[in-house]
Design an enzyme around this catalytic site. Structure first.
Site, short mmCIF file in Angstrom:
data_model
loop_
_atom_site.label_atom_id
_atom_site.label_comp_id
_atom_site.label_asym_id
_atom_site.label_seq_id
_atom_site.Cartn_x
_atom_site.Cartn_y
_atom_site.Cartn_z
N GLU A 1 1.04 -1.70 -0.32
CA GLU A 1 -0.30 -0.30 0.16
C GLU A 1 1.18 1.05 -0.05
O GLU A 1 1.76 1.24 1.04
CB GLU A 1 -0.58 -0.08 1.42
CG GLU A 1 -1.68 1.08 1.13
CD GLU A 1 -2.47 1.54 2.57
OE1 GLU A 1 -3.97 2.01 2.79
OE2 GLU A 1 -2.20 0.63 4.07
N ARG B 1 6.95 -12.75 8.57
CA ARG B 1 6.93 -11.88 8.39
C ARG B 1 8.81 -11.57 9.87
O ARG B 1 8.49 -12.03 10.32
CB ARG B 1 6.27 -10.50 8.58
CG ARG B 1 6.18 -9.72 9.97
CD ARG B 1 5.46 -8.60 9.15
NE ARG B 1 5.11 -7.39 11.00
CZ ARG B 1 4.96 -6.00 10.83
NH1 ARG B 1 4.27 -6.08 9.41
NH2 ARG B 1 4.78 -5.62 11.74
N LYS C 1 3.10 1.33 10.22
CA LYS C 1 3.24 1.83 9.78
C LYS C 1 2.86 3.57 10.22
O LYS C 1 3.43 4.75 10.15
CB LYS C 1 3.07 2.35 7.54
CG LYS C 1 3.53 1.34 6.78
CD LYS C 1 3.73 1.47 5.41
CE LYS C 1 2.37 0.75 5.08
NZ LYS C 1 2.39 0.43 3.42
#
Length: 637
Positions: free
Chosen positions: A128, A349, A359
């Site tokens: 994104e 991850r 973020k």
């Protein structure tokens, strides 16, 4: 099961688990009163079906769980009593183990056996554009790139631009640049916004087929109802009413703005991701950075990801385990709309201690001025770790060595930076820096002392002549670090690195020590001295001013939990700077060069003398700005 069905079963058992599960259930039922599938001894049918199942990892894993008791009993019975049919299987297992062992030496295992890879592989990286790429994104990008290249397939980059409130063209451009920096070249670049019309039509179809509804429940109540498994009071609206409200949402009217569209999946599924997720919502306040004000409603990731994946021809969606709960939801949209299937593979991850990858939290530190920007050397962004001194080859190597494992671990940063040291140590030119604070003036005496300053050509790297040479100045006037001077005793023999031994004859009185007198003794044995110190000649060269920066973790807690208040765990002071003098050879250093300062460590040049804009240097004047690069060692530098 009839004999003909059993005979045809072998070829059907190589498919993925979802396709073979009904056949496993049929076999289990068939074996209720049987020892063998066909007859009273091991025959051709039992052999072929057992070998077909044994060659399907998903099937073996499921059978071993024992939920199909009859099938599990038969499978184990054949394995224990008929080794004569297992020679090839055991040979393949041994070869696979040897390959895994070799791979694990180099890093994580990549033996995924992607489903239907022989029919073509198309992967996608789906960030994104709401921030800069961090090291978690780097893993996703590199793994998708790895599998696309390994299977001679296609890597698609699709920017998931469905939330205008968070997204900027700046972030979009930065993502493309950072991928290129890491050596990742997608075969195609698209945007979710390219498919807004398609997604709109799919939403209308879901509404018309009774699979979606408009809901004006307020956000807090909706969150509470989803948590408790309570149906929304709007769940049974008619198709006509839902279509009407969706039209109002598209116009951005008062009625439209009060509503969102939710998929009608489940009210009380144990997996909360399946509890009627929102798939469309209004946004009339912020123009989209690509489509402007054309649209007033936007799809959510939950709807857009599976639909566009299928529509674009993606065959394998590789994504982080944080999406695992959403996998059934992803599959629901594919199945409900009868779209082309996409295989999903989850990987863990990368998590690091004293680091957060949210973020939203990273943006908060940028927006409040706690850091210098998204490329701050304390940030876990690609640009941040590169600005700290991580090289692209070391970054790629480290991430790919983690492999696509699903095991979630929180790593220490030591291995990360240790991999970088292996990359930079053989090629980093050596330079010298002496702290300006309380610098000690040294007078060199004795028969070996130079009468006049002179320079000599020396290698920049002691073990790599290809790095080049530099001029080193020698004279009878030197400068030393205060910490070194304080450790000396009168009469002690020390080594002046890259010159020779000297005997301390006088130590000036005072604290800090102002001066030293040393008698040069070039015949002395450098192996016999305890202290080997760096120095710079104050004559015969123009010393270069420098700032030596070092950085600490941004937070004090090893693992920040979702409920933790970020402000409570921020490290009060996260950077230190020391003014220093460097040798004249450093004057030509430029931004992004990596050097080693003798006895201090590795540094990345953030600014060379020529990198300053007019007037930017301020009262201190033009200087080198050097960032310390961690090496993976614990303890002091």
């Amino acid at each position: 099961m009839k004999l003909d069905e059993l005979k045809s079963l072998e070829a059907l058992l190589a498919a993925d688990f979802r396709q073979i599960e009904p056949r496993l259930q049929a076999l289990d039922k068939h074996l209720i009163l049987r020892t063998y599938l066909d007859g009273y001894s091991l025959g051709e049918i039992d052999t072929k079906i057992w070998l077909a199942l044994r060659g399907n990892k998903a099937a073996v894993s499921f059978i071993k769980r024992g939920s199909l008791a009859n099938l599990a009993r038969w499978f184990q019975f054949v394995e224990d009593n008929h080794p004569e049919i297992q020679g090839d299987i055991k040979a393949k297992d041994a070869a696979a183990k040897a390959k895994v062992a070799a791979l694990s030496k180099a890093g994580g295992s990549y033996a995924l056996a992607l489903q239907n890879a022989d029919q073509g592989v198309v992967t996608r990286f789906l960030p994104e554009p709401s921030g800069y790429l961090h090291i978690g994104h780097a893993k996703a990008a590199l793994l998708n790139d790895y599998f696309a290249r390994t299977y001679k397939g296609t890597l698609r980059l699709r920017l998931d631009d469905t939330n205008p409130s968070k997204e900027k063209e700046e972030f979009q451009d930065a993502i493309i640049e950072d991928l290129a920096l890491m050596g990742i070249k997608p075969d195609t670049l698209t945007y979710t916004s390219d498919y807004f019309e398609y997604l709109h039509d799919m939403c209308v179809r879901l509404i018309k087929e009774g699979h979606a509804y408009a809901d004006d429940t307020d956000q807090e109540t909706m969150r509470d109802e989803r948590f408790k498994g309570i149906a929304s009071k709007r769940r049974d609206r008619t198709v006509e009413e839902n279509l009407h409200i969706f039209e109002e949402m598209k116009k951005g009217t008062g009625e439209g703005l009060r509503n969102c569209i939710r998929a009608k999946i489940s009210v009380d599924n144990p997996n909360k991701a399946m509890r009627d997720p929102v798939i469309y919502r209004c946004n009339v306040d912020t123009p989209h950075h690509r489509t402007g004000t054309r649209y007033k409603v936007y799809p959510t990731y939950d709807l857009a990801a599976p639909l566009v994946d299928s529509h674009e021809g993606v065959t394998h969606a590789l994504r982080a385990t944080e999406y695992t709960d959403r996998n059934p939801q992803y599959q629901w949209f594919i199945d409900t709309l009868k779209l082309r299937q996409v295989h999903i593979w989850d990987f863990a991850r990368m998590n690091f201690i004293k680091t957060f990858l949210s973020k939203r939290k990273l943006a908060k530190l940028v927006d409040t001025g706690r850091v210098w920007g998204w490329d701050d050397p304390r940030f876990p962004t690609i640009r941040g770790v590169r600005r700290r001194g991580m090289t692209v080859p070391a970054l790629r190597d480290f991430i790919l060595k983690q492999g696509p494992s699903r095991n979630i671990v929180t790593m220490d940063w030591t291995n990360f930076w240790a991999s970088n040291k292996k990359e930079i140590d053989p090629i980093a030119p050596r330079h010298t820096a002496i702290s300006q604070r309380d610098v000690v003036k040294v007078t060199i005496t004795g028969a070996d002392a130079p009468a006049e300053p002179f320079t000599a050509e020396k290698p920049k790297h002691p073990k790599n002549k290809d790095v080049g040479t530099k001029n080193v100045a020698f004279s009878s006037e030197l400068i030393l670090d205060q910490a070194d001077a304080k450790s000396f005793k009168v009469g002690e023999e020390i080594t002046l690195m890259a010159w020779g031994n000297a005997i301390v004859r006088e130590i000036g009185s005072g604290d800090p020590i102002p001066s030293l007198t040393c008698e040069l003794n070039l015949q002395g044995d450098v192996k016999s001295t305890e202290k080997k110190v760096t120095w710079l000649s104050s004559k015969g060269q123009t010393l270069v001013p420098a700032e030596l920066w070092d950085f600490d973790y941004l937070i004090t807690k090893d693992v920040l939990q979702e409920e933790d208040n970020l402000e409570d765990f921020l490290t009060p002071v996260t950077e230190t700077v020391e003014d220093a003098w460097c040798d004249e050879a450093s004057k030509d250093l430029k931004k992004d060069d990596i050097i080693q300062l003798e006895r201090r460590g590795y540094y990345r040049v953030d600014k060379g003398l020529a990198d300053w804009k007019d007037g930017e240097e301020g009262a201190k004047g033009k200087r080198l700005v050097l960032f310390y690069i961690p090496t993976g060692k614990t303890g002091p530098k």
